[in-house]
Scaffold this active site. Structure first.
Site, mmCIF file in Angstrom:
data_model
loop_
_atom_site.group_PDB
_atom_site.id
_atom_site.type_symbol
_atom_site.label_atom_id
_atom_site.label_comp_id
_atom_site.label_asym_id
_atom_site.label_seq_id
_atom_site.Cartn_x
_atom_site.Cartn_y
_atom_site.Cartn_z
ATOM 1 N N THR A 8 -5.160 -33.597 -45.761
ATOM 2 C CA THR A 8 -4.615 -32.251 -45.933
ATOM 3 C C THR A 8 -3.303 -32.204 -45.166
ATOM 4 O O THR A 8 -3.071 -33.000 -44.254
ATOM 5 C CB THR A 8 -5.567 -31.156 -45.411
ATOM 6 O OG1 THR A 8 -5.913 -31.436 -44.051
ATOM 7 C CG2 THR A 8 -6.825 -31.071 -46.244
ATOM 8 N N SER A 9 -2.473 -31.254 -45.527
ATOM 9 C CA SER A 9 -1.111 -31.232 -44.991
ATOM 10 C C SER A 9 -1.002 -30.708 -43.567
ATOM 11 O O SER A 9 -0.181 -31.152 -42.801
ATOM 12 C CB SER A 9 -0.194 -30.403 -45.902
ATOM 13 O OG SER A 9 -0.122 -30.995 -47.172
ATOM 14 N N THR A 10 -1.795 -29.709 -43.214
ATOM 15 C CA THR A 10 -1.650 -29.093 -41.901
ATOM 16 C C THR A 10 -2.992 -28.968 -41.196
ATOM 17 O O THR A 10 -4.061 -29.054 -41.811
ATOM 18 C CB THR A 10 -1.024 -27.688 -42.019
ATOM 19 O OG1 THR A 10 -1.865 -26.893 -42.863
ATOM 20 C CG2 THR A 10 0.363 -27.754 -42.630
ATOM 21 N N GLN A 13 -6.108 -26.634 -42.277
ATOM 22 C CA GLN A 13 -6.812 -26.861 -43.533
ATOM 23 C C GLN A 13 -8.050 -27.720 -43.323
ATOM 24 O O GLN A 13 -8.373 -28.595 -44.118
ATOM 25 C CB GLN A 13 -5.884 -27.506 -44.559
ATOM 26 C CG GLN A 13 -4.737 -26.618 -44.998
ATOM 27 C CD GLN A 13 -3.838 -27.305 -46.017
ATOM 28 O OE1 GLN A 13 -3.690 -28.516 -46.006
ATOM 29 N NE2 GLN A 13 -3.254 -26.527 -46.907
#
Length: 201
Positions: A8-10, A13
């Protein structure tokens, strides 16, 4: 062996990451690598997954965008895995490069991506041509124009053209051209610039 990769990007999340890990486990992945990092960041878990994979293994992701940030990136990852005889399975697209059908689907996707790129370049060329006929096209701003102060500072400190180009990550020809344009010679051993303190060669 099925090897899962989740991303996941951040950091906020976590639920999404947990869902990917759960899905990968349900798909039968015996080893799962996961991380929370932007697709443009350094993906250490992906590198570890690729290093861990052995001939005959399959790297599994729930979605294509978990694996790569661009068409170029996905082909780079696939090429590395192909060299190790490792297949890739993209669950939501039903693609498994370990099967003839999966290889065909991926090739078709690659062809579509290349077609889209060519169309984009064609539209870009048409836009430039139109702008030129209307007198609105100025071309790209020269790189050296933005880095001129840095080039001069490095040159005055005695750095060579190669060193300046390397430090600023621009072409040696760009450095040479900029110094010549501000008043130097374009020949080896040439004269200093017009202010007398920036020798070209």
């Amino acid at each position: 062996m099925l090897i899962g990769y989740a991303r996941t990007s951040t950091l906020d999340q976590e639920a999404g990451l947990a869902a990917q890990v759960r899905d990968l486990t349900a798909l039968g992945c015996e080893k799962i690598f996961s991380e929370q990092v932007s697709a443009t960041g350094q993906r250490r878990a992906l590198e570890s997954a690729i290093d861990f994979a052995r001939e005959g293994d399959t790297l599994v992701v729930t979605k294509l965008d978990r694996l790569a940030r661009s068409v170029k990136d996905i082909w780079g990852v696939l090429d590395r895995l192909r060299c190790k005889a490792v297949a890739v399975k993209i669950e939501n697209m039903g693609i498994d490069t370990g099967t003839p059908t999966g290889k065909l689907m991926l090739s078709v996707l690659g062809g579509v991506a290349e077609f889209e790129r060519e169309m984009m370049l064609e539209r870009q060329r048409e836009g430039i041509a139109k702008a030129k006929t209307e007198g609105r096209y100025r071309g790209r701003k020269p790189v050296a124009r933005d880095r001129g102060d840095e080039i001069l500072a490095l040159r005055r400190s005695g750095e060579s053209l190669n060193s300046i180009a390397r430090q600023l990550r621009i072409g040696k020809a760009t450095v040479f051209r900029f110094l010549r344009e501000i008043g130097g010679s374009d020949k080896a051993g040439g004269k200093a610039s017009s202010n007398g303190d920036v020798p070209i060669i």
